[in-house]
Design an enzyme around this catalytic site. Structure first.
Site, PDB file in Angstrom:
ATOM      1  N   ASP A  67      23.808  33.183  -1.729  1.00 38.49           N
ATOM      2  CA  ASP A  67      24.365  33.606  -0.441  1.00 38.49           C
ATOM      3  C   ASP A  67      23.446  34.571   0.304  1.00 38.49           C
ATOM      4  OD1 ASP A  67      24.742  35.668  -2.264  1.00 38.49           O
ATOM      5  OD2 ASP A  67      26.915  35.655  -2.153  1.00 38.49           O
ATOM      6  N   ASN A 136      37.762  40.718  -5.844  1.00 37.44           N
ATOM      7  CA  ASN A 136      38.886  39.850  -5.466  1.00 37.44           C
ATOM      8  C   ASN A 136      38.745  38.446  -6.059  1.00 37.44           C
ATOM      9  OD1 ASN A 136      36.847  38.743  -3.969  1.00 37.44           O
ATOM     10  ND2 ASN A 136      37.747  39.137  -1.956  1.00 37.44           N
ATOM     11  N   HIS A 138      35.985  36.563  -5.935  1.00 36.10           N
ATOM     12  CA  HIS A 138      35.059  35.656  -5.250  1.00 36.10           C
ATOM     13  C   HIS A 138      33.808  35.378  -6.090  1.00 36.10           C
ATOM     14  CE1 HIS A 138      32.994  39.127  -2.811  1.00 36.10           C
ATOM     15  NE2 HIS A 138      32.187  38.769  -3.767  1.00 36.10           N
ATOM     16  N   GLU A 143      35.336  33.492  -0.536  1.00 36.95           N
ATOM     17  CA  GLU A 143      36.453  34.423  -0.574  1.00 36.95           C
ATOM     18  C   GLU A 143      37.759  33.697  -0.920  1.00 36.95           C
ATOM     19  OE1 GLU A 143      35.740  37.435  -0.637  1.00 36.95           O
ATOM     20  OE2 GLU A 143      35.139  38.305   1.270  1.00 36.95           O
TER      21      GLU A 143
HETATM   22  C1  GLP Z   1      28.826  40.359  -3.535  1.00 31.85           C
HETATM   23  C2  GLP Z   1      28.035  39.052  -3.724  1.00 31.85           C
HETATM   24  C3  GLP Z   1      28.423  38.352  -4.976  1.00 31.85           C
HETATM   25  C4  GLP Z   1      28.485  39.372  -6.098  1.00 31.85           C
HETATM   26  C5  GLP Z   1      29.643  40.286  -5.862  1.00 31.85           C
HETATM   27  C6  GLP Z   1      29.745  41.416  -6.879  1.00 31.85           C
HETATM   28  O1  GLP Z   1      29.677  40.365  -2.463  1.00 31.85           O
HETATM   29  N1  GLP Z   1      28.137  38.134  -2.640  1.00 31.85           N
HETATM   30  O2  GLP Z   1      27.500  37.310  -5.256  1.00 31.85           O
HETATM   31  O3  GLP Z   1      28.656  38.726  -7.335  1.00 31.85           O
HETATM   32  O4  GLP Z   1      29.674  40.784  -4.554  1.00 31.85           O
HETATM   33  O5  GLP Z   1      28.837  42.424  -6.630  1.00 31.85           O
HETATM   34  P1  GLP Z   1      28.521  43.576  -7.644  1.00 31.85           P
HETATM   35  O6  GLP Z   1      27.723  42.943  -8.738  1.00 31.85           O
HETATM   36  O7  GLP Z   1      27.734  44.571  -6.875  1.00 31.85           O
HETATM   37  O8  GLP Z   1      29.812  44.101  -8.135  1.00 31.85           O
END
Ligand code: GLP
Length: 243
Positions: A67, A136, A138, A143
């Site tokens: 992404d 959440n 995702h 989402e």
């Molecule tokens: C972000 C990314 C995800 C990631 C998630 C968790 O929004 N788009 O790919 O896995 O949030 O992030 P973190 O590892 O900082 O908790």
């Protein structure tokens, strides 16, 4: 689904790096699906160490990231391109031409989504897809919603995601409201999936992903239907699992 519980973040990172390394060693020109966020940073550091020790060669590896924020340029220090370049690509012998990330600066969402779908198709699909987990539930930036999306999509980020990600920005007003993400269909078509999770703030989402009903309201729950998923989670992220 294979679930590996680790006693801390470092162990999670090392074990995840071992799985990525095994993929690269067994298929040097493999396609890795990569993820950003705070969770994989330790894993990338370990991969860099392995590379520096002479144990890994990235010269034929191809990558496709999950992404990218819509509207951020590559040199913005919050863009996922910047993250990947600084946390992995610049430290190893990967050919940057073999790396792929959605283009956050393309304003035409339809155009960018079709382009990225073609990128993945031209790569011949993903051998090993790395995933983090949103609080959440995702994956990528898919989402919670009422349906699973197949191809690359442009999503409106939920307030809870904007709130969770504001820690990386100067203030919340700078967090982009939209992002491009591989759809659930692309993620599910990877041959193997590796999900890593760390911290008690992931415990709810992880429990629902592993044991809850399969629903687009918890996007990661779809992974229950994939034939080759490994989850490596540090123990507080598994604190909501039955004993
Ligand atoms: C972000 C990314 C995800 C990631 C998630 C968790 O929004 N788009 O790919 O896995 O949030 O992030 P973190 O590892 O900082 O908790």
């Amino acid at each position: 689904m294979r679930l590996i519980k680790t006693k801390n973040y470092e162990q999670m990172s090392r074990q995840a790096a071992n799985i990525i390394a095994a993929q690269i060693i067994s298929k040097p020109d493999c396609v890795l699906g990569l993820a950003t966020g705070s969770t994989p940073i330790g894993m990338y550091q370990r991969l860099i160490e392995m590379y520096n020790e002479g144990d890994l060669d990235f010269s034929s590896v191809k990558t496709a990231n999950l992404d990218e924020y819509k509207g951020l340029t590559r040199d913005n220090d919050q863009s996922y391109y910047y993250f990947m370049y600084n946390n992995l690509f610049k430290h190893v012998n990967i050919n940057l031409e073999n790396t792929n990330i959605p283009n956050g600066t393309e304003p035409d969402a339809q155009k960018e989504c079709s382009r990225y779908d073609k990128v993945i198709a031209d790569l011949g699909g993903v051998d090993l897809q790395l995933l983090g987990l949103g609080r959440n539930g995702h994956i990528g930036f898919n989402e919670p919603t009422d349906h699973f999306v197949k191809g690359t999509q442009c999503v409106d980020l939920q307030e809870s995601t904007i709130d969770a990600n504001k820690r990386f920005f100067e203030d919340i007003s700078q967090v982009p409201r939209q992002a491009y993400t591989m759809g659930i269909g692309i993620i599910m078509s990877a041959k193997k999936i590796l999900l890593i999770a760390n911290g008690a703030d992931k415990a709810d989402a992880l429990q629902k992903a592993i044991l809850g009903p399969i629903t687009p309201q918890v996007p990661a729950s779809i992974l229950q239907l994939h034939p080759d998923v490994t989850i490596i989670a540090e123990e507080t992220a598994l604190s909501k699992m039955p004993k």
